[in-house]
Design a protein around this motif. Structure first.
Motif, PDB file in Angstrom:
ATOM      1  N   ARG A   1     -71.279 -23.568 -71.109  1.00 16.32           N
ATOM      2  CA  ARG A   1     -71.625 -24.789 -70.361  1.00 16.32           C
ATOM      3  C   ARG A   1     -71.976 -24.461 -68.924  1.00 16.32           C
ATOM      4  O   ARG A   1     -72.962 -24.968 -68.381  1.00 16.32           O
ATOM      5  CB  ARG A   1     -70.461 -25.787 -70.404  1.00 16.32           C
ATOM      6  CG  ARG A   1     -70.371 -26.499 -71.734  1.00 16.32           C
ATOM      7  CD  ARG A   1     -69.289 -27.534 -71.747  1.00 16.32           C
ATOM      8  NE  ARG A   1     -68.012 -26.823 -71.843  1.00 16.32           N
ATOM      9  CZ  ARG A   1     -66.882 -27.223 -71.279  1.00 16.32           C
ATOM     10  NH1 ARG A   1     -66.847 -28.322 -70.572  1.00 16.32           N
ATOM     11  NH2 ARG A   1     -65.779 -26.530 -71.415  1.00 16.32           N
TER      12      ARG A   1
ATOM     13  N   ASP B   1     -77.210 -27.302 -80.667  1.00 15.95           N
ATOM     14  CA  ASP B   1     -76.038 -26.473 -80.946  1.00 15.95           C
ATOM     15  C   ASP B   1     -74.981 -27.268 -81.717  1.00 15.95           C
ATOM     16  O   ASP B   1     -74.780 -28.454 -81.443  1.00 15.95           O
ATOM     17  CB  ASP B   1     -75.443 -25.983 -79.610  1.00 15.95           C
ATOM     18  CG  ASP B   1     -74.489 -24.821 -79.792  1.00 15.95           C
ATOM     19  OD1 ASP B   1     -73.362 -25.056 -80.277  1.00 15.95           O
ATOM     20  OD2 ASP B   1     -74.859 -23.690 -79.459  1.00 15.95           O
TER      21      ASP B   1
ATOM     22  N   HIS C   1     -79.918 -24.741 -77.486  1.00 16.17           N
ATOM     23  CA  HIS C   1     -78.579 -25.277 -77.183  1.00 16.17           C
ATOM     24  C   HIS C   1     -78.525 -26.796 -77.324  1.00 16.17           C
ATOM     25  O   HIS C   1     -77.466 -27.367 -77.523  1.00 16.17           O
ATOM     26  CB  HIS C   1     -78.119 -24.822 -75.802  1.00 16.17           C
ATOM     27  CG  HIS C   1     -77.659 -23.406 -75.797  1.00 16.17           C
ATOM     28  ND1 HIS C   1     -78.513 -22.367 -75.528  1.00 16.17           N
ATOM     29  CD2 HIS C   1     -76.454 -22.847 -76.064  1.00 16.17           C
ATOM     30  CE1 HIS C   1     -77.847 -21.229 -75.616  1.00 16.17           C
ATOM     31  NE2 HIS C   1     -76.603 -21.492 -75.943  1.00 16.17           N
TER      32      HIS C   1
ATOM     33  N   ARG D   1     -71.871 -27.051 -81.435  1.00 22.32           N
ATOM     34  CA  ARG D   1     -70.719 -27.347 -80.561  1.00 22.32           C
ATOM     35  C   ARG D   1     -71.068 -28.540 -79.669  1.00 22.32           C
ATOM     36  O   ARG D   1     -71.998 -28.473 -78.873  1.00 22.32           O
ATOM     37  CB  ARG D   1     -70.380 -26.121 -79.712  1.00 22.32           C
ATOM     38  CG  ARG D   1     -69.959 -24.924 -80.558  1.00 22.32           C
ATOM     39  CD  ARG D   1     -69.897 -23.661 -79.753  1.00 22.32           C
ATOM     40  NE  ARG D   1     -71.264 -23.278 -79.375  1.00 22.32           N
ATOM     41  CZ  ARG D   1     -71.560 -22.174 -78.685  1.00 22.32           C
ATOM     42  NH1 ARG D   1     -70.612 -21.364 -78.283  1.00 22.32           N
ATOM     43  NH2 ARG D   1     -72.815 -21.896 -78.379  1.00 22.32           N
ATOM     44  N   PRO D   2     -70.334 -29.643 -79.796  1.00 20.12           N
ATOM     45  CA  PRO D   2     -70.680 -30.882 -79.083  1.00 20.12           C
ATOM     46  C   PRO D   2     -70.778 -30.748 -77.561  1.00 20.12           C
ATOM     47  O   PRO D   2     -71.692 -31.302 -76.958  1.00 20.12           O
ATOM     48  CB  PRO D   2     -69.574 -31.855 -79.459  1.00 20.12           C
ATOM     49  CG  PRO D   2     -68.840 -31.253 -80.586  1.00 20.12           C
ATOM     50  CD  PRO D   2     -69.153 -29.789 -80.611  1.00 20.12           C
ATOM     51  N   LYS D   3     -69.869 -30.027 -76.938  1.00 18.95           N
ATOM     52  CA  LYS D   3     -69.896 -29.920 -75.472  1.00 18.95           C
ATOM     53  C   LYS D   3     -71.124 -29.146 -74.998  1.00 18.95           C
ATOM     54  O   LYS D   3     -71.744 -29.514 -73.993  1.00 18.95           O
ATOM     55  CB  LYS D   3     -68.615 -29.262 -74.959  1.00 18.95           C
ATOM     56  CG  LYS D   3     -67.395 -30.139 -75.118  1.00 18.95           C
ATOM     57  CD  LYS D   3     -66.150 -29.446 -74.608  1.00 18.95           C
ATOM     58  CE  LYS D   3     -64.916 -30.308 -74.802  1.00 18.95           C
ATOM     59  NZ  LYS D   3     -63.697 -29.619 -74.336  1.00 18.95           N
ATOM     60  N   ILE D   4     -71.470 -28.088 -75.711  1.00 22.83           N
ATOM     61  CA  ILE D   4     -72.653 -27.291 -75.361  1.00 22.83           C
ATOM     62  C   ILE D   4     -73.902 -28.136 -75.557  1.00 22.83           C
ATOM     63  O   ILE D   4     -74.795 -28.174 -74.714  1.00 22.83           O
ATOM     64  CB  ILE D   4     -72.738 -26.021 -76.241  1.00 22.83           C
ATOM     65  CG1 ILE D   4     -71.481 -25.164 -76.113  1.00 22.83           C
ATOM     66  CG2 ILE D   4     -73.997 -25.225 -75.941  1.00 22.83           C
ATOM     67  CD1 ILE D   4     -71.186 -24.683 -74.729  1.00 22.83           C
ATOM     68  N   ARG D   5     -73.975 -28.806 -76.705  1.00 20.78           N
ATOM     69  CA  ARG D   5     -75.132 -29.646 -77.026  1.00 20.78           C
ATOM     70  C   ARG D   5     -75.313 -30.735 -75.977  1.00 20.78           C
ATOM     71  O   ARG D   5     -76.423 -30.986 -75.509  1.00 20.78           O
ATOM     72  CB  ARG D   5     -74.952 -30.256 -78.421  1.00 20.78           C
ATOM     73  CG  ARG D   5     -76.117 -31.056 -78.905  1.00 20.78           C
ATOM     74  CD  ARG D   5     -75.935 -31.513 -80.345  1.00 20.78           C
ATOM     75  NE  ARG D   5     -74.769 -32.355 -80.549  1.00 20.78           N
ATOM     76  CZ  ARG D   5     -73.674 -31.999 -81.232  1.00 20.78           C
ATOM     77  NH1 ARG D   5     -73.593 -30.822 -81.794  1.00 20.78           N
ATOM     78  NH2 ARG D   5     -72.667 -32.835 -81.355  1.00 20.78           N
TER      79      ARG D   5
ATOM     80  N   HIS E   1     -78.506 -34.481 -84.392  1.00 21.42           N
ATOM     81  CA  HIS E   1     -78.223 -34.089 -83.007  1.00 21.42           C
ATOM     82  C   HIS E   1     -79.417 -34.364 -82.096  1.00 21.42           C
ATOM     83  O   HIS E   1     -79.254 -34.800 -80.952  1.00 21.42           O
ATOM     84  CB  HIS E   1     -77.861 -32.611 -82.935  1.00 21.42           C
ATOM     85  CG  HIS E   1     -76.564 -32.277 -83.599  1.00 21.42           C
ATOM     86  ND1 HIS E   1     -76.232 -31.003 -83.951  1.00 21.42           N
ATOM     87  CD2 HIS E   1     -75.511 -33.043 -83.983  1.00 21.42           C
ATOM     88  CE1 HIS E   1     -75.043 -30.992 -84.520  1.00 21.42           C
ATOM     89  NE2 HIS E   1     -74.591 -32.230 -84.553  1.00 21.42           N
TER      90      HIS E   1
END
Length: 167
Positions: free
Chosen positions: A4, A40, A37, A42-46, A94
């Motif tokens: 992040r 991605d 990304h 991973r929710p926080k990265i996305r 996403h």
């Protein structure tokens, strides 16, 4: 946390680029990194990557930067939507959120392309995706100039099953 923070640093670097840098292979790789990304798992990265893309496209940066990023982002989403199958809808789900968020900042031409790409998802046999696809289409059509939309895309909004009938 590292990914992040790396995306935040990457965004700051992208914002500082001059117009001439946008056509270079290095910027192409940087944009590809942000787009990858944005989908991605991973929710926080996305979320960070998608927020960065929305910020860069809707921000007060140069016209060349916005145009380049907008085109690459719409193309990336289009490719993901085209490759969507009922067994693998996650990436498209996403990116539908990103499409909704970008809608107010897109040019009419990009809105038309994005609607076409999103409308293709109506053909994916997935009840789980239908509300997201409908919301994305509504957001894009609400924000965009519908006079530029192809007839096929408009037909898909009005009659979700209709686009399958045309060649």
């Amino acid at each position: 946390g590292v990914a992040r923070h790396g995306l935040h640093a990457l965004c700051a670097c992208v914002q500082a680029q001059e117009d001439a840098a946008w056509g270079t292979p290095q910027m192409t790789r940087v944009i590809a990194c942000l787009l990858t990304h944005a989908a991605d798992p991973r929710p926080k990265i996305r979320k960070v990557a998608q927020t960065m893309l929305v910020t860069l496209i809707s921000g007060s940066g140069s016209k060349a930067a916005k145009s380049h990023l907008e085109g690459r982002t719409v193309h990336f989403c289009g490719q993901a939507f085209k490759n969507c199958t009922p067994a693998d809808i996650v990436t498209s789900q996403h990116l539908l959120g990103l499409a909704r968020e970008l809608a107010p900042s897109l040019t009419p031409k990009s809105c038309a392309h994005l609607v076409q790409h999103v409308a293709e998802l109506l053909g994916v046999d997935s009840r789980a995706m239908f509300p997201q696809v409908s919301a994305a289409l509504a957001a894009i059509v609400r924000e965009g100039d519908t006079s530029h939309l192809p007839a096929k895309a408009m037909a898909s909004i009005v009659d979700p099953g209709g686009w399958k009938k045309s060649p």
